[in-house]
Design an enzyme around this catalytic site. Structure first.
Site, PDB file in Angstrom:
ATOM      1  N   ASP A  33       0.831  -1.212   0.000  1.00 18.04           N
ATOM      2  CA  ASP A  33       0.000   0.000   0.000  1.00 18.04           C
ATOM      3  C   ASP A  33       0.860   1.253   0.000  1.00 18.04           C
ATOM      4  O   ASP A  33       1.598   1.502   0.950  1.00 18.04           O
ATOM      5  CB  ASP A  33      -0.894   0.010   1.244  1.00 18.04           C
ATOM      6  CG  ASP A  33      -2.001  -1.009   1.158  1.00 18.04           C
ATOM      7  OD1 ASP A  33      -2.803  -0.925   0.212  1.00 18.04           O
ATOM      8  OD2 ASP A  33      -2.068  -1.895   2.034  1.00 18.04           O
ATOM      9  N   MET A 135     -12.633  -1.258  -3.178  1.00 18.44           N
ATOM     10  CA  MET A 135     -12.299  -0.926  -1.782  1.00 18.44           C
ATOM     11  C   MET A 135     -13.548  -1.108  -0.926  1.00 18.44           C
ATOM     12  O   MET A 135     -14.589  -0.508  -1.207  1.00 18.44           O
ATOM     13  CB  MET A 135     -11.836   0.533  -1.665  1.00 18.44           C
ATOM     14  CG  MET A 135     -10.433   0.830  -2.151  1.00 18.44           C
ATOM     15  SD  MET A 135      -9.122  -0.125  -1.380  1.00 18.44           S
ATOM     16  CE  MET A 135      -9.363   0.208   0.377  1.00 18.44           C
TER      17      MET A 135
HETATM   18  C1  DX5 Z   1      -6.274   0.372   3.305  1.00 18.94           C
HETATM   19  C2  DX5 Z   1      -5.358  -0.487   2.483  1.00 18.94           C
HETATM   20  C3  DX5 Z   1      -5.476  -1.933   2.784  1.00 18.94           C
HETATM   21  C4  DX5 Z   1      -5.208  -2.304   4.211  1.00 18.94           C
HETATM   22  C5  DX5 Z   1      -6.239  -3.309   4.572  1.00 18.94           C
HETATM   23  O1  DX5 Z   1      -6.383   1.617   2.764  1.00 18.94           O
HETATM   24  O2  DX5 Z   1      -5.585  -0.325   1.105  1.00 18.94           O
HETATM   25  O3  DX5 Z   1      -4.718  -2.726   1.893  1.00 18.94           O
HETATM   26  O4  DX5 Z   1      -3.938  -2.841   4.448  1.00 18.94           O
HETATM   27  O5  DX5 Z   1      -6.126  -3.613   5.911  1.00 18.94           O
HETATM   28  P1  DX5 Z   1      -7.164  -4.550   6.653  1.00 18.94           P
HETATM   29  O6  DX5 Z   1      -7.119  -5.897   5.971  1.00 18.94           O
HETATM   30  O7  DX5 Z   1      -6.678  -4.550   8.041  1.00 18.94           O
HETATM   31  O8  DX5 Z   1      -8.532  -3.920   6.497  1.00 18.94           O
HETATM   32 ZN    ZN Z   2      -4.610  -1.801  -0.261  1.00 18.47          ZN
END
Ligand code: DX5
Ligand code: ZN
Length: 216
Positions: A33, A135
């Site tokens: 990320d 998302m």
């Molecule tokens: C959030 C990121 C994700 C994050 C997800 O903006 O894009 O990839 O790491 O984390 P979890 O799985 O803890 O929701």
């Molecule tokens: Zn992500």
């Protein structure tokens, strides 16, 4: 079903060994990320860190760019070793051009949508994408709760992909875990990003294997 552990939730004091653990446990991609403090209210890392991590892993790097003007940085992330480069449709006015460019530099091209953005925004560019990322939280932080409406968006994205570009992958990111991964898979996702669910576990390797069995 592919599993992409997100290193956002890993401990960077021992990142190489943490990556080694999920790689040995059968992760399909490593989700990386990238945040700029503008598109999202958080900061992570740039191409240098990705290039350094590239030396300690053979997994395809799934780079999720949560940055404004992603067109300024995709070449640097490709050079750093990203295999999949995903940017947000909300972050650039010329998404079709950027998808085509990412493919032209040898990466797979992904396009992401935030919870506020309808799947219909992708209708005219799905043919140029190798991956759609839905998302299921507002991007910026790990450990948030899955937004229930996302399930319907995953179904819509699956229908769009099946009709127009069946080789395109459908990835879901945010709040994915034991409580919802069966529903997410049934809705049509084929790549699950998991940060907290894997790296927050006492034993990430065992947890990854267990979550994969649950998703099958
Ligand atoms: C959030 C990121 C994700 C994050 C997800 O903006 O894009 O990839 O790491 O984390 P979890 O799985 O803890 O929701
Ligand atoms: Zn992500």
């Amino acid at each position: 079903m592919k599993i992409a552990p997100s290193i956002l939730s890993a401990d960077f004091a021992s990142i190489a060994s943490q990556i080694g653990v999920v790689e040995a446990a059968g992760a399909d991609y490593l989700h990386v990320d990238v945040m700029d403090g503008r598109f999202v209210p958080n900061l992570t890392w740039g191409p240098k860190v990705v290039a350094d991590l590239r030396k300690v892993s053979r997994l395809p790097f799934d780079c999720h760019l949560m940055i404004v003007e992603p067109e300024r940085y995709v070449d640097a992330f490709r050079e750093a070793g990203a295999g999949i480069i995903t940017f947000h449709v909300e972050a650039t006015p010329h998404a079709q051009r950027l998808l085509t460019h990412i493919r032209s530099i040898g990466a797979r091209a992904g396009i992401a949508i935030c919870p506020q953005t309808p799947v219909a925004m992708l209708e005219d560019i799905v043919d140029d994408a190798d991956l759609i990322l839905v998302m299921s939280v507002n991007p910026g932080f790990g450990g948030q709760s899955f937004i229930p409406r996302s399930l319907e968006k995953i179904r819509q994205a699956r229908a769009l992909i099946d009709a127009r570009n069946p080789r395109c992958e459908l990835e879901v990111d945010g709040g994915v875990g034991e409580a919802n991964l069966r529903e997410i898979c049934a809705a049509g996702a084929n790549v699950l990003v998991m940060g907290t669910s894997i790296f927050g576990a006492t034993d990430p390797a065992t947890e990854l294997v267990r979550l994969r069995l649950l998703s099958a």
